[in-house]
Every structure is written in C-alpha cells, then in structure tokens.
Design an enzyme around this catalytic site. Sequence first.
Site, PDB file in Angstrom:
ATOM      1  N   LYS A 105       6.262 -10.776   1.427  1.00 43.30           N
ATOM      2  CA  LYS A 105       5.735 -10.219   2.676  1.00 43.30           C
ATOM      3  C   LYS A 105       6.210 -11.026   3.876  1.00 43.30           C
ATOM      4  CE  LYS A 105       2.694  -6.889   1.420  1.00 43.30           C
ATOM      5  NZ  LYS A 105       2.503  -5.568   2.020  1.00 43.30           N
ATOM      6  N   ARG A 164      -5.104  -8.126  -8.177  1.00 36.75           N
ATOM      7  CA  ARG A 164      -4.650  -6.740  -8.301  1.00 36.75           C
ATOM      8  C   ARG A 164      -3.272  -6.604  -7.654  1.00 36.75           C
ATOM      9  NH1 ARG A 164      -5.125  -1.519  -6.078  1.00 36.75           N
ATOM     10  NH2 ARG A 164      -5.748   0.082  -7.578  1.00 36.75           N
ATOM     11  N   TYR A 224      11.010  -6.901  -1.845  1.00 36.53           N
ATOM     12  CA  TYR A 224       9.668  -6.306  -1.778  1.00 36.53           C
ATOM     13  C   TYR A 224       9.567  -5.305  -2.923  1.00 36.53           C
ATOM     14  CZ  TYR A 224       5.549  -4.480   0.740  1.00 36.53           C
ATOM     15  OH  TYR A 224       4.292  -4.080   1.103  1.00 36.53           O
ATOM     16  N   GLU A 227      -3.962  -9.898   0.867  1.00 40.37           N
ATOM     17  CA  GLU A 227      -3.010  -9.111   0.103  1.00 40.37           C
ATOM     18  C   GLU A 227      -3.371  -9.097  -1.380  1.00 40.37           C
ATOM     19  OE1 GLU A 227       0.065  -6.539  -0.027  1.00 40.37           O
ATOM     20  OE2 GLU A 227      -0.515  -7.610   1.796  1.00 40.37           O
ATOM     21  N   ASP A 228      -3.488  -7.898  -1.944  1.00 40.75           N
ATOM     22  CA  ASP A 228      -3.638  -7.697  -3.388  1.00 40.75           C
ATOM     23  C   ASP A 228      -4.854  -8.405  -3.979  1.00 40.75           C
ATOM     24  OD1 ASP A 228      -1.522  -6.005  -3.415  1.00 40.75           O
ATOM     25  OD2 ASP A 228      -0.078  -7.424  -4.201  1.00 40.75           O
ATOM     26  N   ASN A 283       2.611   2.005  -6.754  1.00 38.97           N
ATOM     27  CA  ASN A 283       3.692   1.064  -7.029  1.00 38.97           C
ATOM     28  C   ASN A 283       3.423   0.316  -8.333  1.00 38.97           C
ATOM     29  OD1 ASN A 283       5.309   1.374  -4.630  1.00 38.97           O
ATOM     30  ND2 ASN A 283       3.713   0.331  -3.487  1.00 38.97           N
ATOM     31  N   ASP A 305      -3.633  -5.668   4.247  1.00 37.31           N
ATOM     32  CA  ASP A 305      -2.510  -4.732   4.280  1.00 37.31           C
ATOM     33  C   ASP A 305      -2.675  -3.602   3.273  1.00 37.31           C
ATOM     34  OD1 ASP A 305       0.128  -3.970   5.274  1.00 37.31           O
ATOM     35  OD2 ASP A 305       0.818  -4.476   3.269  1.00 37.31           O
ATOM     36  N   ASP A 306      -3.272  -3.873   2.113  1.00 33.63           N
ATOM     37  CA  ASP A 306      -3.460  -2.823   1.109  1.00 33.63           C
ATOM     38  C   ASP A 306      -4.386  -1.734   1.632  1.00 33.63           C
ATOM     39  OD1 ASP A 306      -1.995  -4.207  -1.068  1.00 33.63           O
ATOM     40  OD2 ASP A 306      -3.602  -5.657  -0.831  1.00 33.63           O
ATOM     41  N   ASN A 339       6.535   2.972   2.968  1.00 36.90           N
ATOM     42  CA  ASN A 339       6.570   1.531   2.757  1.00 36.90           C
ATOM     43  C   ASN A 339       5.763   0.836   3.848  1.00 36.90           C
ATOM     44  OD1 ASN A 339       7.427  -1.223   2.505  1.00 36.90           O
ATOM     45  ND2 ASN A 339       9.259  -0.511   1.443  1.00 36.90           N
TER      46      ASN A 339
END
Length: 609
Positions: free
Chosen positions: A198, A180, A127, A270-271, A435, A293-294, A479
């Site tokens: 993930k 992203r 991760y 995600e992202d 990150n 999740d972001d 995290n």
Amino acid sequence: MALKTLSLCRLLATAKLVITPSRAFREVTGDIIVPGQVKGISYLQDSRLNKGLAFSLEERQTLGVHGLLPATIRTLDTQVQLCRTVFSRFEDDLNRYVYLMDLHDRNETLFFKLVADHIELMLPIVYTPTVGLACQKFGLIYRKPRGLFVTVNDRGHVYQVLKNWPESDVRAIVVTDGERILGLGDLGACGMGIPVGKLALYTALAGIKPHQCLPVTIDVGTNNEEFQNDPQYIGLRQPRVQGDEYDELVDEFMRAVVKRYGQNTLIQFEDFGNQNAFRLLDAYRDKYCTFNDDIQGTAAVVLAGLYASERLTGKKIADHTFVFLGAGEAALGIADLVIQAMVEEGLSKEQAHEKVWMFDKLGLLASDRPEGDLGGPKKSFIRDHQPTKDFANFIKEVKPSVLIGASAAAGAFTQEVLQTMATNNANPIILALSNPTAKAECTAQEAYEQTEGRCIFASGSPFPPVEFAGKILEPGQGNNAYIFPGVALGVIASGAHHIPPEMFVIAAKVVGEMTTDEDLDRGSLYPPLRRIPECSLEIAIRVIECAYQRGIASFYPEPEDKREFVRSTQYFARYESALPVTWPWAERKRGAASVMKLNSPACGGKARG
C-alpha cells in the site's frame, strides 16, 4: 544570535574553509538525506543514496566509490529499461514480486521510477492479486526488514518500538493485524506484505515521500493452525489475543504514534477482521486522523464506477436497486457510502435503505432469520422479509439493477443469476469484487457471455480483455488504488486532523468524472491504471478544499493555487547530484566527503524541498 550567525559566515568567507558537518547517518533535513560521514561502499549499500551505475565519474571519485563500480555510466531511463527487461524474464508473478522488493531494497529511486513508468504492468505485482500470494509465502521470501512489527509482548513499550524506526518525519502509517488478508483469511504477521504494498503505491501513484511512510503489523498471534505449526512462520505461534488485552495494545499504538510523529499523522487501517475493523474505525475516526481502506476505500472506488455508469444506463444511483453478496467490511462500507450518495440525490435515509438488500453466508439479512449474528453494523441492513438462502430465486424476486459481490465465494454469480440480471435489465451492473482473482464471484468472460455482452462489469482483481460479438471488451478493475493514494496526499498536504466520510464521496466523484466516454466504450468503468497519478492529484486538490471548508486543515494560510501547492509537496523519482556543494567563494576541494550546503540554515538559508 543573528549577528553571531552573520559573523560566522563572514569568517568562513575570509578563511575559505570547507566544512564537513558531523551528522548522523540517514538523518533527514527537510527532504534532503544528509549522509554525514558516509563514504565508499557504504554509500552504495543505502537504498536511498544508491544510484547504481548512474553515478557520474566525478561522483564516483568524490564519494570514494570509483573502482567499486564497472566503468559504464547509465541514465535513470536506461536503468528502468533494463529492469523492465529483467522483470519480463521471470516466469511467475511471485518471482517478479521478489525481484521488485529486492530492487526496492537496493535502489529506492529506481524502484519507484520503474513502478511509476509501468503502472499497468507493475500494479498487479506490487498490489493485488500477487501481493496476496506474497503474503501467503511471506515466511519464505522474507529478506530484509521493511516496516515495524509490534507484538502483544510489547505492551507498555510500543513507543520505544516506534522510536527504533530510523525516520523521524513519518506522515502516513498503514497498519494491519493480518486477521483478514484480502479473501485469504488469517495470515497473521505474514500480512506485512499488505502495508508494504500500500505504501509503495502511496509514493508511486501519489508522490508521497517514501521516508514519510511506515508499514506496521500488529502481531497478536494467529488462528491459522497451519501457521501455528509451521516452523517457517515469522510471527507469534499462538492463538490470537482478543478482548481487553487486544484493545489496550491497539490503543497504546495509536497514542504512541501521536506522541512520536504528531497528531496529524495519517493512520490507515488495513485488513482487520470484520468485528474489529468497524469497531476500531468507530472508536478512532473522531479522535485521530484515520480511515479504513477496506471499508471506505473500497466503497469509494465502487461508488466511482456507479457515477461513471450513469452515462451508460441513464440512471442516477438513487434509481438503482442493489443486492450484495457478502456482508463483511467491504460490502457494508460500500452500502453505507451508496446510501450517503442516494441521500445527496434527494432520498431520505429510510428510502435509501429500502433499495439495498444484503446476503451473507447464512442467507438474506432478514429480521426473522433463525441463525447467524445480525448485530453490529449489519443491524441497519436487516429487512422485513421471509428468510431465504436461495440467492438465485431472490434475484428473480427483487430484480436488482446492480449486483455486488464481496463474498470471496468463487463462482457464486452463477449462469442462472447472470441470465436473470440480463433478463431484468438492459444494462445490468455486475461487480465481482472479491480478491484475489481466484475468489471472484464470476469472471469477466462469464459475465459478458451470460448477459449477451450487455452487462457493465468490473472486478476487484484484473481480468484479461474479452472478445464478444466481434468487439474487444476491457473490463475495468475496481482497484482501491484509484482512491486511497489521492485521499492520503490531500490529507497530508493540508494537515487535516480528521477524515470525514464526505472525502470519499468527493474522491469517488473525481474518479467517475475522469472516466472518459472512450473508457466506457471499451468496457471499463474506470480510467486506465496509468492515469491513477492524475486521479490522485485531482482527488488531493478536492480533499484539500474540503479540509479548509470544514475547518480541519492545519497548514495556514490556505494556499490560493492548490494544484501548485500539492505539486510542491510531491516526491518524483529522479536522481539528485551526489556531489558536495561548496560556498561559491570557497576553494573547491575534490574528494571531500561532504561540505556545508549553500542552503544551510546556519547561514540563513532554507532546506530545499
């Protein structure tokens, strides 16, 4: 029908037959892989069946792999030790990542056992932060299919693409469009490393069965010109598709998932880019079992740290003033959840908003700001204040007690900013969450030195321990892995068909409660990473309770012992016997490829879990 089944069983008993069922390779019956006619070297080439040198002599002879392996027979624990030794001999993290992915492709059980036994060592590789580098180099390190790529050219046929995935019992999907990735920007199809990583943590940290997990990348092109011109880029070399065409593809994907796997299938976004992330979450959160999740996972892990900090500062969340550097999906998600927590503590929503200030790359979100988009989710955080781009002076003016960085602007928490926080607060809370590590707003060393060791610090990526004034401080990593595996486990176990925001507040409280005084004394707002599986179990139990209280669970009756119920659904990395099972009254025939199992539904049995 029951009489016919009974008669068949009696016939088999009389004839003492050994039955070899004809089943498709990789078919799943419950949680049991039925290899069907698989024998010999093919058995060793399937990562879910392969045990490497852990096959016993009898298994080797029965399966037809005797002689295909060296004579040594090893235990799973011995294999883990050897893998740990090999892992340590690689000199850079990208090679460690490639080694782990190759292990995953070769021996699934061993991979998950290794990660679960060495969480603190493996998590930064599987991760963040290494997964970011792996995504940047994904075209170079791509070896074997893992997950599905759905492209814009598949419009009208997305369901057929999903049917190409060999597993039929998918319960959890992590999907990205790669726009992203972490703080690295648009990586397009190379963002597949994120869903893969993930879902590996879904299994390693929460025990969600690996065959129930599916990584997906929606490839609509990339605006990364370097990738567009790179012959090694693995995705569509074209500018990103936007507008109606993009929305229609995503909508078709969501409908295809439900058609293929059922309405309770968990879909984790995600992202995605900021604009699409909030829009898609708002569009689908009440129609599907989904979360981002972001936005929500990051918010929950930050809230967990704030709950834990109450024992150090003596302040509740409603007593703090917050300044955010960054106004993207992570920052806005954190702010929303913090406001929800303050409302739970007795403030009105308006009062809670008065305690939150946000900066983006163009300055303070102020009503009279002459430039920059202030619409969408940013709108509710606009303040009636003179516009300013001077972040350091603004910190002196507002005197926040909590400083949160989610800007990907390395070094933005300058010496002046950190010293001001220390001047205005006995124990300032500094959260540098961007990150990967190179994008963090400040390092742990800088935060402790500039605040005389008084700050409460956490970061998004791991930092090494810091020695200050004769004390070793071990900064905690905020995290998301503390949150999303447990939430997913609870949602899947209960069959929840929606994921309300309160589930993330619940998850945050659980992690905050599991942070011990010893953790806080060593400088961490979070439990050690090795305790994440414990956090996941406790979160899942509380999420299940919420699901039944809210009436959104699908599995009934409601289990009385929820802890035992959750454990009964979990995957544990261990080898099962590969030997065929004969009827106890049937003649044992060595060398049979497979035989009808004792628990066969054909004789009234139940598939083992």
